[in-house]
Design a protein around this motif. Structure first.
Motif, PDB file in Angstrom:
ATOM      1  N   ASN A 250       0.718  -1.273   0.119  1.00 54.89           N
ATOM      2  CA  ASN A 250       0.011   0.139  -0.072  1.00 54.89           C
ATOM      3  C   ASN A 250       0.743   1.392   0.028  1.00 54.89           C
ATOM      4  O   ASN A 250       0.258   2.446  -0.238  1.00 54.89           O
ATOM      5  CB  ASN A 250      -1.060   0.144   1.223  1.00 54.89           C
ATOM      6  N   CYS A 251       2.041   1.326   0.312  1.00 54.28           N
ATOM      7  CA  CYS A 251       3.027   2.387   0.043  1.00 54.28           C
ATOM      8  C   CYS A 251       3.443   2.467  -1.384  1.00 54.28           C
ATOM      9  O   CYS A 251       3.790   1.428  -1.748  1.00 54.28           O
ATOM     10  CB  CYS A 251       4.110   2.400   1.129  1.00 54.28           C
ATOM     11  N   LYS A 252       3.754   3.850  -1.733  1.00 54.58           N
ATOM     12  CA  LYS A 252       4.013   4.097  -3.199  1.00 54.58           C
ATOM     13  C   LYS A 252       5.351   4.713  -3.083  1.00 54.58           C
ATOM     14  O   LYS A 252       5.725   5.575  -2.061  1.00 54.58           O
ATOM     15  CB  LYS A 252       2.993   4.983  -3.776  1.00 54.58           C
ATOM     16  N   GLY A 253       6.357   4.419  -4.241  1.00 58.14           N
ATOM     17  CA  GLY A 253       7.457   5.164  -4.493  1.00 58.14           C
ATOM     18  C   GLY A 253       8.341   5.130  -3.247  1.00 58.14           C
ATOM     19  O   GLY A 253       8.596   4.072  -2.474  1.00 58.14           O
ATOM     20  N   SER A 254       8.963   6.445  -3.040  1.00 61.06           N
ATOM     21  CA  SER A 254       9.996   6.534  -1.954  1.00 61.06           C
ATOM     22  C   SER A 254       9.309   6.324  -0.433  1.00 61.06           C
ATOM     23  O   SER A 254      10.058   5.598   0.446  1.00 61.06           O
ATOM     24  CB  SER A 254      10.541   7.932  -1.754  1.00 61.06           C
ATOM     25  N   ASP A 255       7.900   6.373  -0.365  1.00 66.66           N
ATOM     26  CA  ASP A 255       7.251   5.946   0.866  1.00 66.66           C
ATOM     27  C   ASP A 255       7.459   4.666   1.386  1.00 66.66           C
ATOM     28  O   ASP A 255       7.745   4.174   2.307  1.00 66.66           O
ATOM     29  CB  ASP A 255       5.850   6.389   0.701  1.00 66.66           C
TER      30      ASP A 255
END
Length: 302
Positions: A250-255
């Motif tokens: 559920n987290c995207k990219g750098s997150d």
């Protein structure tokens, strides 16, 4: 019995908890519900077939005994397959309905009928003991880094301070009502979590198309952690594992990168150090196995 247009399906998952489940069903009948409803009990891998014993006491219930424990989501998904109601009310087997449940639950269904853009509700949840103590009155979003949040009202006396209807980021797994058509659109609960985080992940999916609300006009009593216990190895394993899986999904990219670094190398190792110092080696083992399982899951599905 007078019947409303809508019909409600109670979905209850039982795992070696027949006494709690019977007490919950007792509370459903004592509430004298004034709308059409069904009670579905899924015995999710109990040592003995408790479904048949429960059905002997309450012949009108529906459900089944599954020889394998499919976890929280898997058990509820079996209930979804059986349910025929327009609204599904998922409630933990260690909860109790209040005497006012008929009016309160009817209010929840009416709210969902009048607001089709709402995908689900969770009521006010009170601890069964101590009396009048809140467990859930909504929550804050999960932090993008730590994947932790605050459960509003937790441990406070209920003085009406959380009686405002409001949007929430996540439903509470102990009590959540969804229209059948919402589940038909978004799909059933993600079963690979087995225990913990599945309702959070499901809520993220639902919120892509709908809003979720805390509904203080209804309440339920919860005998917290009757099946898993506080700080049990089972709980430790799945919390450690599923935080990593949730971040990966559920987290995207750098997150996602930052969250995984935090969960594994900062929070994860700090938890391991604390458990070592405290001499809680069984919990330490469960924690490390959980992190390893989460990392393995993430690597296999990337």
């Amino acid at each position: 019995m007078d019947k409303y247009e809508v019909k409600l399906s109670f979905i209850i998952v039982n795992f070696n908890g027949m006494s709690d489940t019977l007490e919950l069903i007792d509370s459903v009948y004592k509430a004298n519900l004034k709308f059409s409803h069904e009670i579905i009990v899924i015995d999710n891998g109990s040592k003995n077939n408790e479904f048949e014993a429960i059905k002997m006491r309450y012949p009108s219930i529906k459900g089944l005994y599954h020889t394998e424990n499919l976890g929280f989501a898997g058990g509820n998904n079996l209930g979804i397959d059986i349910a025929v109601g327009d609204y599904f009310y998922f409630i933990n087997n260690d909860t109790l309905l209040p005497q006012e449940a008929s009016t309160e639950i009817a209010g929840m269904m009416t709210f969902l009928t009048m607001h089709p853009w709402v995908g689900g509700l969770s009521p006010k949840i009170l601890f069964d003991e101590p009396e009048n103590t809140l467990q859930f009155a909504g929550s804050t979003p999960l932090s993008k880094l730590t994947l932790r949040n605050k459960q509003l009202g937790y441990g406070e006396l209920d003085k009406g301070q959380y009686d405002e209807l409001k949007p929430i980021p996540y439903l509470h797994g102990a009590a959540m009502m969804l229209p059948k058509q919402v589940i038909q659109r978004v799909g059933k609960m993600p079963a690979f979590y087995f225990l913990y985080y599945e309702e959070l992940d499901w809520s993220v999916t639902i919120r892509q198309s709908y809003e979720l609300f805390y509904y203080p006009g209804a309440h339920i009593y919860h005998k917290e952690s009757a099946s898993t216990g506080r700080d049990s190895p089972l709980k430790m394993f799945y919390l450690s594992r599923n935080r990593i899986i949730f971040a990966a999904r559920n987290c995207k990219g750098s997150d996602k990168v930052y969250a995984l670094i935090y969960l594994v190398f900062l929070a994860g190792m700090w938890q391991a150090l604390k458990l070592t110092i405290q001499g809680q080696l069984t919990l330490l083992g469960a924690h490390l196995r959980g992190m390893g399982s989460g990392i393995s899951w993430f690597q296999n599905v990337r």
